[in-house]
Design a protein around this motif. Structure first.
Motif, mmCIF file in Angstrom:
data_model
loop_
_atom_site.group_PDB
_atom_site.id
_atom_site.type_symbol
_atom_site.label_atom_id
_atom_site.label_comp_id
_atom_site.label_asym_id
_atom_site.label_seq_id
_atom_site.Cartn_x
_atom_site.Cartn_y
_atom_site.Cartn_z
ATOM 1 N N GLY A 50 -1.080 13.467 12.143
ATOM 2 C CA GLY A 50 -0.393 14.273 11.127
ATOM 3 C C GLY A 50 1.039 13.787 10.936
ATOM 4 N N PHE A 51 1.724 13.527 12.053
ATOM 5 C CA PHE A 51 3.111 13.066 11.980
ATOM 6 C C PHE A 51 3.171 11.685 11.306
ATOM 7 N N VAL A 52 2.231 10.804 11.704
ATOM 8 C CA VAL A 52 2.198 9.449 11.129
ATOM 9 C C VAL A 52 1.952 9.512 9.620
ATOM 10 N N THR A 53 1.027 10.361 9.181
ATOM 11 C CA THR A 53 0.726 10.387 7.737
ATOM 12 C C THR A 53 1.953 10.860 6.947
ATOM 13 N N GLU A 54 2.735 11.771 7.541
ATOM 14 C CA GLU A 54 3.960 12.210 6.847
ATOM 15 C C GLU A 54 4.993 11.077 6.805
ATOM 16 N N CYS A 55 5.057 10.297 7.878
ATOM 17 C CA CYS A 55 5.966 9.136 7.883
ATOM 18 C C CYS A 55 5.519 8.122 6.826
ATOM 19 N N LEU A 56 4.190 7.930 6.722
ATOM 20 C CA LEU A 56 3.678 6.948 5.760
ATOM 21 C C LEU A 56 3.948 7.390 4.322
ATOM 22 N N ALA A 57 3.915 8.697 4.083
ATOM 23 C CA ALA A 57 4.189 9.190 2.721
ATOM 24 C C ALA A 57 5.627 8.840 2.329
ATOM 25 N N ASP A 58 6.566 9.028 3.253
ATOM 26 C CA ASP A 58 7.969 8.689 2.944
ATOM 27 C C ASP A 58 8.148 7.178 2.816
ATOM 28 N N LEU A 59 7.445 6.446 3.688
ATOM 29 C CA LEU A 59 7.553 4.981 3.618
ATOM 30 C C LEU A 59 7.012 4.489 2.272
ATOM 31 N N GLN A 60 5.899 5.069 1.843
ATOM 32 C CA GLN A 60 5.317 4.686 0.552
ATOM 33 C C GLN A 60 6.325 4.947 -0.573
ATOM 34 N N ARG A 61 6.926 6.141 -0.549
ATOM 35 C CA ARG A 61 7.911 6.497 -1.588
ATOM 36 C C ARG A 61 9.057 5.478 -1.606
ATOM 37 N N ASP A 62 9.554 5.105 -0.421
ATOM 38 C CA ASP A 62 10.708 4.199 -0.359
ATOM 39 C C ASP A 62 10.336 2.777 -0.775
ATOM 40 N N LEU A 63 9.104 2.354 -0.443
ATOM 41 C CA LEU A 63 8.693 1.005 -0.855
ATOM 42 C C LEU A 63 8.431 0.950 -2.361
ATOM 43 N N VAL A 64 7.850 2.008 -2.897
ATOM 44 C CA VAL A 64 7.631 2.058 -4.358
ATOM 45 C C VAL A 64 8.985 1.954 -5.063
ATOM 46 N N ALA A 65 9.983 2.644 -4.535
ATOM 47 C CA ALA A 65 11.320 2.594 -5.149
ATOM 48 C C ALA A 65 11.891 1.174 -5.108
ATOM 49 N N LEU A 66 11.483 0.393 -4.102
ATOM 50 C CA LEU A 66 11.971 -0.997 -4.022
ATOM 51 C C LEU A 66 11.170 -1.931 -4.931
ATOM 52 N N GLY A 67 9.989 -1.487 -5.364
ATOM 53 C CA GLY A 67 9.211 -2.310 -6.298
ATOM 54 C C GLY A 67 7.858 -2.758 -5.775
ATOM 55 N N GLN A 68 7.566 -2.554 -4.491
ATOM 56 C CA GLN A 68 6.288 -3.016 -3.946
ATOM 57 C C GLN A 68 5.682 -1.935 -3.044
ATOM 58 N N PRO A 69 4.598 -1.289 -3.498
ATOM 59 C CA PRO A 69 4.015 -0.222 -2.669
ATOM 60 C C PRO A 69 3.443 -0.731 -1.346
ATOM 61 N N LEU A 70 3.292 0.211 -0.433
ATOM 62 C CA LEU A 70 2.678 -0.060 0.874
ATOM 63 C C LEU A 70 1.163 -0.173 0.697
ATOM 64 N N LEU A 71 0.551 -1.142 1.377
ATOM 65 C CA LEU A 71 -0.910 -1.237 1.367
ATOM 66 C C LEU A 71 -1.431 -0.479 2.578
ATOM 67 N N LEU A 72 -2.306 0.475 2.334
ATOM 68 C CA LEU A 72 -2.921 1.237 3.426
ATOM 69 C C LEU A 72 -4.355 0.756 3.563
ATOM 70 N N ARG A 73 -4.698 0.288 4.749
ATOM 71 C CA ARG A 73 -6.067 -0.186 4.961
ATOM 72 C C ARG A 73 -6.581 0.391 6.265
ATOM 73 N N ASP A 74 -7.849 0.785 6.299
ATOM 74 C CA ASP A 74 -8.382 1.196 7.589
ATOM 75 C C ASP A 74 -9.476 0.245 8.025
ATOM 76 N N GLY A 75 -9.509 -0.004 9.341
ATOM 77 C CA GLY A 75 -10.502 -0.918 9.894
ATOM 78 C C GLY A 75 -9.904 -1.712 11.032
ATOM 79 N N ASP A 76 -10.654 -2.691 11.478
ATOM 80 C CA ASP A 76 -10.195 -3.568 12.552
ATOM 81 C C ASP A 76 -9.081 -4.474 12.017
ATOM 82 N N ALA A 77 -8.012 -4.655 12.802
ATOM 83 C CA ALA A 77 -6.829 -5.374 12.309
ATOM 84 C C ALA A 77 -7.173 -6.790 11.845
#
Ligand SMILES: Cc1cc2nc3c(=O)[nH]c(=O)nc-3n(C[C@H](O)[C@H](O)[C@H](O)COP(=O)(O)OP(=O)(O)OC[C@H]3O[C@@H](n4cnc5c(N)ncnc54)[C@H](O)[C@@H]3O)c2cc1C
Length: 451
Positions: A50-77
Motif C-alpha cells: 500500500g505504501f509503495v503504490t502511494e509512492c509510485l503514484a507520486d513518482l508517476q506524477r513527477d515523471l509525467v511532469a518531466l515529460g516521460q512517464p514511469l513504466l510499471l511492469r509486473d513479472g520476473d525482472a
C-alpha cells in the motif's frame, strides 16, 4: 544514448543521481518492476505494498511532469528487462545500489548475468557518493505505462492498518518539513516514550526506506534548520540527536549478509505451547499490558518507536522463547520494513555478550507512568486503578474485573527472564578443554593472517 533507469527503493525524482546521470546522456526509460515472487516472501505485507503504490503514484506524477512517464511492469525482472530491451534497444541500465535481502541479491545476480550476456552495461550508483543534480526535463519515449496489480492478485493476505502513514513524496516532504520546522525540539524527550514519540519522533523511516526522501536531503534539511536556529538550545539539541540517529542508517552499517532473515541462538522458552505463545503475542493478548498495548498500536499504525520495537522482540525472544516466525511477524508489521536495518537490530537485541532482556513491567512503568498508552490501546483495562495497570495479575480485584475480558499472563515475566539468563549463562560457560584453533593449510609463499 537511451538508458533504462530501474527504480527500486528510491521512489523519487529529486536527488536521484541515477536519473540525473541517465538524463544527461539522452532519453530515459524509467521502470519499476512489481515482482510477484518478492511479494510472496514471508516478510512482505499488504501495508508495505500500500505504501509503495502511494509512492509510485507520486513518482508517476513527477515523471509525467518531466515529460516521460514511469513504466510499471509486473513479472520476473529478467523477463521484463529482456522484453523492453528487445523493443527499445537501450544500451545501459542505471540504478542505485540497494543493500537488500538475500532474495534481492539473488535476483540482482541473475540480472547481472543476463546483462553481461546481452552486452549491456549495468551501473549501480551509491546515491550518497554522487554529487546532487536535478533533472528538469526528459524527452518522451513512446511506450505504454502499464498498471499496478492489486494486492490480492499478488496473494498478499488482508492486512488492516487503519492508521498507516500515507506513502509518497508529497507526504514525505510534509513530514520532513513538519519535523525540522516544528517538532524537532520534542525529539530528545520523545524518542523513548510511546506516547510522545508518535509526534516527537521524525516519523520519516518509511519515506527513507522506500526512497520517497533521500537520506542526503533529509540530512541537509536538518543541517539548514540547525544553522538557522543557532543559539536556540532545544532546537540544536533535538536536531543534533536526530542527525546522529539518521547517520546510523548509513548503508555501510550492515555488511552484506547481516540483513538476511532469521535469528540463530539458543532456545530460551519451553518447547511446548510455542504456537499458543506466538498467537497471544502477535494478537496483543499476552496478558502483559505494556507489551500488548505496543503490539496493538503497531498493528493499527504500522509504526513504533525503537524502544518499543526492542521490547516486543526482547519479550518474544527471551520471555516467550519465540524465534524467526515472530521476527517475520514484526517485519510484516513495520511499514518501514528494511532488511538492511531490521535484521541487524533483531540480532543486536540478542547481542554478542550483551543480550537485552527487557523487563516489560519496568519498561511500562518507566515509559508510560500515567498509563495513558495502555488505557488507549487496551480499553478493557481503562477502568483499572494506576496501581494495578502494569501488573493486573498481582491484584485480586483487577483479576476479578478482567475475568473473561483480558488474559492472565502467558508467562511470569520475572521467572521467564531468569530462565533466559540461565540459558545464556550455560552458553557462556567456557569449555573445560580448550579447543585448538583450526587452521586452513597455507600454500607455500602465501601470507598467513591469523586473526
Ligand atoms: C527490532 C528493531 C527493528 C527495526 N527495524 C527497522 C526497519 O525495518 N526499518 C527502519 O527504518 N528502522 C528500523 N528500526 C530502527 C528504528 O526503530 C526506526 O528507524 C525508527 O523507530 C523509525 O522512526 P523515526 O523515523 O521517527 O525515527 P527517528 O528516531 O526520527 O530516526 C531518524 C531515522 O534514522 C534511521 N534510524 C533510526 N534508528 C535507527 C537505527 N537504530 N539503526 C539504523 N537507522 C536508524 C531511520 O531511517 C529513521 O527514520 C528497528 C529497530 C528495532 C529495535
Amino acid at each position: 544514448m537511451l538508458s533504462l533507469v530501474w527504480f527500486k527503493r528510491d521512489l523519487r525524482v529529486a536527488d536521484h543521481p541515477a536519473l540525473a546521470m541517465a538524463a544527461a546522456q539522452g532519453p530515459v526509460l524509467p521502470l519499476y518492476i512489481i515482482e510477484p515472487e518478492y511479494w510472496v516472501q514471508p516478510e512482505a505485507a499488504a501495508r508495505h505494498y500500500g505504501f509503495v503504490t502511494e509512492c509510485l503514484a507520486d513518482l508517476q506524477r513527477d515523471l509525467v511532469a518531466l515529460g516521460q512517464p514511469l513504466l510499471l511492469r509486473d513479472g520476473d525482472a529478467v523477463t521484463v528487462l529482456e522484453r523492453l530491451r528487445a523493443k527499445h534497444r537501450f544500451t545501459q541500465i542505471i540504478s542505485h545500489k540497494d543493500s537488500g535481502s538475500a532474495w534481492d541479491r539473488a535476483r540482482d545476480q541473475r540480472v547481472a548475468a543476463w546483462a553481461q550476456e546481452a552486452g549491456l552495461r549495468w551501473l549501480e550508483l551509491d546515491p550518497d557518493e554522487v554529487p546532487q543534480a536535478e533533472v528538469t526535463a526528459l524527452p518522451h519515449v513512446a511506450e505504454g505505462t502499464g498498471a499496478l496489480p492489486s494486492a490480492r492478485s499478488l496473494k498478499l493476505p488482508e492486512d488492516r492498518c487503519d492508521f498507516r502513514q500515507k506513502g509518497g513524496r508529497e507526504a514525505g516532504v510534509a513530514a520532513l518539513q513538519g519535523f525540522v520546522e516544528a517538532r524537532a525540539p520534542l525529539y530528545p524527550k520523545a524518542q523513548d516514550s510511546p506516547v510522545l514519540a508518535e509526534r516527537g519522533s521524525s516519523r520519516l523511516s518509511a519515506y527513507l526506506a522506500y526512497g520517497a526522501l533521500s537520506q542526503r536531503e533529509v540530512a541537509q534539511a536538518a543541517a539548514e534548520v540547525k544553522a538557522a536556529r543557532r543559539g536556540q538550545a532545544d532546537w540544536v539539541r533535538g536536531l543534533r540527536r536526530f542527525e546522529r540517529q539518521l547517520a546510523a542508517r548509513g548503508a555501510g552499517a550492515s555488511p552484506a549478509g547481516s540483513q538476511d532473515a532469521g535469528c540463530e541462538g539458543p532456545q530460551y522458552g519451553p518447547d511446548v505451547d510455542r504456537a499458543v505463545r506466538f498467537a497471544a503475542w502477535s494478537a496483543g493478548e499476552t496478558g502483559l499490558p505494556f507489551v500488548d498495548a505496543s503490539m496493538r498500536y503497531l498493528r493499527a499504525t504500522g509504526w513504533l518507536n525503537a524502544r518499543m520495537r526492542g521490547l516486543l522482540w526482547s519479550v518474544a525472544r527471551f520471555h516467550l522463547g519465540l524465534d524467526t516466525r515472530a521476527a517475520l511477524h514484526l517485519a510484516r508489521s513495520f511499514t518501514d520494513y528494511d532488511s538492511a536495518l531490521f535484521w541487524p537490530q533483531i540480532r543486536q537485541i540478542e547481542g554478542a555478550g550483551r543480550p537485552m532482556i527487557l523487563d516489560p513491567v519496568k519498561q511500562g512503568l518507566l515509559q508510560d507512568p500515567s498509563g495513558a498508552f495502555i488505557r488507549r490501546w487496551l480499553p478493557e483495562l481503562a477502568a483499572l486503578p494506576d496501581a494495578a495497570l502494569h501488573r493486573p495479575w498481582a491484584s485480586a480485584q483487577a483479576r476479578r474485573h478482567l475475568a473473561g475480558r483480558y488474559p492472565e499472563p502467558v508467562v511470569d515475566p520475572a521467572s521467564a527472564a531468569k530462565q533466559a539468563r540461565a540459558v545464556l549463562a550455560r552458553q557462556a560457560k567456557p569449555r573445560s578443554t580448550p579447543i585448538a584453533p583450526r587452521r586452513a593449510p597455507v600454500a607455500a609463499g602465501q601470507m598467513c593472517l591469523d586473526l
